[in-house]
Design an enzyme around this catalytic site. Structure first.
Site, short mmCIF file in Angstrom:
data_model
loop_
_atom_site.label_atom_id
_atom_site.label_comp_id
_atom_site.label_asym_id
_atom_site.label_seq_id
_atom_site.Cartn_x
_atom_site.Cartn_y
_atom_site.Cartn_z
N ASP A 55 15.33 38.49 -9.12
CA ASP A 55 16.29 39.58 -8.95
C ASP A 55 15.55 40.91 -8.84
O ASP A 55 15.10 41.46 -9.84
CB ASP A 55 17.27 39.62 -10.13
CG ASP A 55 18.24 40.79 -10.02
OD1 ASP A 55 18.44 41.29 -8.90
OD2 ASP A 55 18.80 41.19 -11.06
N ARG A 87 27.33 38.76 -11.85
CA ARG A 87 28.78 38.56 -11.97
C ARG A 87 29.39 38.10 -10.64
O ARG A 87 30.41 37.42 -10.62
CB ARG A 87 29.43 39.84 -12.48
CG ARG A 87 29.33 41.03 -11.55
CD ARG A 87 29.53 42.35 -12.26
NE ARG A 87 28.40 42.69 -13.12
CZ ARG A 87 28.34 43.76 -13.89
NH1 ARG A 87 29.37 44.61 -13.92
NH2 ARG A 87 27.30 43.99 -14.64
N LYS A 100 15.38 47.75 -8.63
CA LYS A 100 14.97 47.96 -10.01
C LYS A 100 13.65 48.75 -10.06
O LYS A 100 12.88 48.75 -9.08
CB LYS A 100 14.75 46.61 -10.71
CG LYS A 100 15.99 45.78 -10.92
CD LYS A 100 15.63 44.44 -11.57
CE LYS A 100 16.86 43.58 -11.80
NZ LYS A 100 17.72 44.12 -12.87
N ASP A 154 15.68 35.55 -14.48
CA ASP A 154 17.11 35.78 -14.26
C ASP A 154 17.85 34.49 -13.91
O ASP A 154 19.06 34.52 -13.66
CB ASP A 154 17.31 36.82 -13.15
CG ASP A 154 18.51 37.70 -13.39
OD1 ASP A 154 18.94 37.81 -14.55
OD2 ASP A 154 19.03 38.30 -12.43
N GLU A 158 24.66 41.84 -9.67
CA GLU A 158 24.86 40.69 -8.79
C GLU A 158 25.20 39.40 -9.53
O GLU A 158 25.84 38.51 -8.95
CB GLU A 158 23.60 40.46 -7.94
CG GLU A 158 22.50 39.63 -8.57
CD GLU A 158 21.93 40.20 -9.86
OE1 GLU A 158 21.54 39.40 -10.74
OE2 GLU A 158 21.89 41.44 -10.01
N LYS A 169 24.19 31.20 -14.26
CA LYS A 169 23.64 32.13 -13.26
C LYS A 169 22.20 31.74 -12.97
O LYS A 169 21.37 31.66 -13.87
CB LYS A 169 23.70 33.56 -13.81
CG LYS A 169 22.96 34.60 -12.99
CD LYS A 169 22.90 35.93 -13.73
CE LYS A 169 22.00 36.93 -13.03
NZ LYS A 169 21.85 38.18 -13.79
N ASP A 214 22.64 45.67 -7.95
CA ASP A 214 21.94 45.07 -9.09
C ASP A 214 22.92 44.46 -10.09
O ASP A 214 22.51 43.81 -11.04
CB ASP A 214 21.06 46.11 -9.79
CG ASP A 214 20.06 45.48 -10.75
OD1 ASP A 214 19.72 44.29 -10.55
OD2 ASP A 214 19.63 46.16 -11.69
#
Length: 489
Positions: free
Chosen positions: A263, A344, A270, A281, A342, A258, A340
């Site tokens: 993010d 996956r 967030k 991230d 995201e 990933k 959020d």
């Protein structure tokens, strides 16, 4: 910085710093030699508390009687050397060492019950990273000098120990590379920048690298990855890196990472506090870069393909909204209940693509995926999920061997059921608050079919906060240990 082994008498080592261990209730062989040469000073100072055997306690002496080293650093090992404490103890000792000169470490005698080659390899990795400092962008910076050379003291010549020490240093370089990418600010470390970096690394390490821009991703039908990217003006990239170290035509091991270079959470924004750390991230992708380049440098006899998905997740006017439905590369549709969640979405397209195109023997993904994993396991142990018992055992053993531990968490049909949607094949979050890490893993499991697969949730282990803020380079050591086991097979 050079690394090598040194032989002979510990008293004759003319170096800038000599690092010697002491147990809480006894002396190591090197400490005994120094004690005898100094007329019992080591024993005397242990009784007075000037030298302490408690784990990690350091005592530094200039011009120690009987030694040719400029300074001797005694480090406490506890009642009996513990393998898991080796990185911390060695790092503390090295940080006391004189920068710019030779440093000799005597750690082969610190763990008498462990395999010397394993100690040497671990020491090489720690030595490589002990003096790392995050790259900064200050106008005035302190000139940070590393030792010219770090040497491992080996009383008797042993080529296997030397090989292991050098190999550990190579793994340390992979960790360093991973940390460097993780620490970069998101305005520099963009998806385009990372794609260019991967191309350069391909040339440096002899890897085949392919970069897919947004047009190519649209043509492939990677609707979930592109859905995450919609709110950002930074175009997404997918990078495929291939290392051909095994037999021609042999199915590769797939490493999937990933790569959210930043993010914000998207429309499901967030909280502001700590959001600066969301540059980390992308550490899953960074660790896969570190792993495949290290494997190439070690010339492991295994074929590897690394698939990396780079994008930002931003709340722009074109951003994916809660309630939207995206079509994944696999054809399955996903209802977005929280933007959020995201990571996956990026991974599901990568997993499906790699499975279809490369038909790997197994797949491993790494992602800073869920805060729930931090609640469950804290910041020292990565979460492990697997659909295959052999994969699970292999990953657990690799984590233990590399001192980069993981802990297996459950996958169960109940988690898959919690992802049901009235409007799509899947929802991207569950219908309840519990088992956040397991439901995220269950979502990914929907896209791997029968391929042996392991998922590493590194949300708690990929970086540190506070005064020690910075990327850790994990789980590169675990991944290399896993790949080395495949090489042996």
């Amino acid at each position: 910085m050079k690394v090598s082994i040194v032989k002979g008498d510990v008293l004759d080592l003319a170096c800038g710093a000599l690092i010697v261990g002491v147990f809480k209730d006894s002396l190591t062989p090197s400490a005994q030699a120094l004690d005898k040469a100094s007329g019992g000073l080591v024993s005397k100072w242990m009784e007075s508390g000037d030298i302490h055997g408690c784990v990690g306690k350091c005592a530094e002496f200039f011009g120690f009687p009987g030694a040719k080293a400029e300074r001797v650093i005694f480090v406490g090992l506890g009642k009996k050397g513990k393998a898991r404490e080796l990185p911390r103890i060695l790092k503390l000792g090295l940080e006391k060492a004189y920068l710019g000169k030779e440093v000799v470490i005597t750690c082969l005698e610190w763990l008498p019950d462990e395999i010397p080659e394993w100690i040497a390899q671990t020491a090489g990795r720690i030595a490589c990273n002990a003096f790392d400092r995050p790259r900064n962008y200050k106008t005035k910076d302190i000139d940070w000098k590393k030792p010219k050379k770090i040497e491992l003291f080996v009383p008797d010549g042993n080529e296997d120990i030397e090989t292991a020490f050098l190999e550990g240093f190579t793994v340390g370089e992979g960790v360093r590379r991973t940390k460097e990418y993780g620490d970069m600010p998101a305005n520099i470390c963009t998806p385009k920048f990372m794609a260019q970096e991967c191309m350069q690394l391909g040339e440096e390490f002899g890897l085949d690298v392919s970069v897919y821009d947004e047009k190519a991703l649209e043509k492939l039908g990677m609707g979930c990855l592109l859905g995450v990217a919609r709110g950002s003006h930074q175009p997404a990239r997918m990078v495929i890196m291939e290392y051909h170290g095994g037999k021609k035509g042999e199915a590769p091991v797939a490493l999937i990472g990933k790569g959210l270079t930043f993010d914000s959470g998207g429309i499901s924004l967030k909280p502001g506090k700590g959001m600066d750390e969301m540059k980390y991230d992308m550490c899953g992708a960074a660790s896969m870069i570190g792993a495949i380049t290290t494997a190439a440098e070690l010339k492991l006899k295994v074929n590897i393909v690394a698939a990396l998905g780079f994008t930002e997740n931003m709340p722009g006017s074109a951003a994916t909204k809660p309630g939207d439905i995206l079509k994944s590369y696999s054809g399955k549709t996903v209802e977005i209940l929280n933007t959020d969640a995201e990571g996956r979405l990026v991974l599901c397209d990568l997993l499906s693509f790699v499975k279809d195109k490369f038909k790997p023997k197994c797949m491993v993904d790494a992602a800073t995926l869920t805060g729930a994993c931090i609640i469950a396991l804290g910041n020292d142990i990565s979460g492990l999920f697997a659909n295959d018992e052999e994969m699970a055992v292999s990953m657990l053993m690799a984590g233990d061997a590399s001192l980069d531990p993981c802990w297996r968490l459950p996958l169960d049909i109940s988690f898959n059921k919690s992802l049901r949607s009235n409007f799509a094949d899947l929802a991207n979050i569950s219908d309840g608050r519990g088992a956040g890490s397991s439901t995220a893993a269950a979502f990914l499991e929907e896209f791997v079919s029968d391929t042996p697969w392991a998922h590493l949730d590194i949300a708690g282990t990929a970086w540190k906060s506070g005064k020690e803020k910075g990327a850790t380079g994990r789980p590169v050591p675990l991944l290399i240990s896993f790949l080395k086991d495949l090489d042996i097979e």
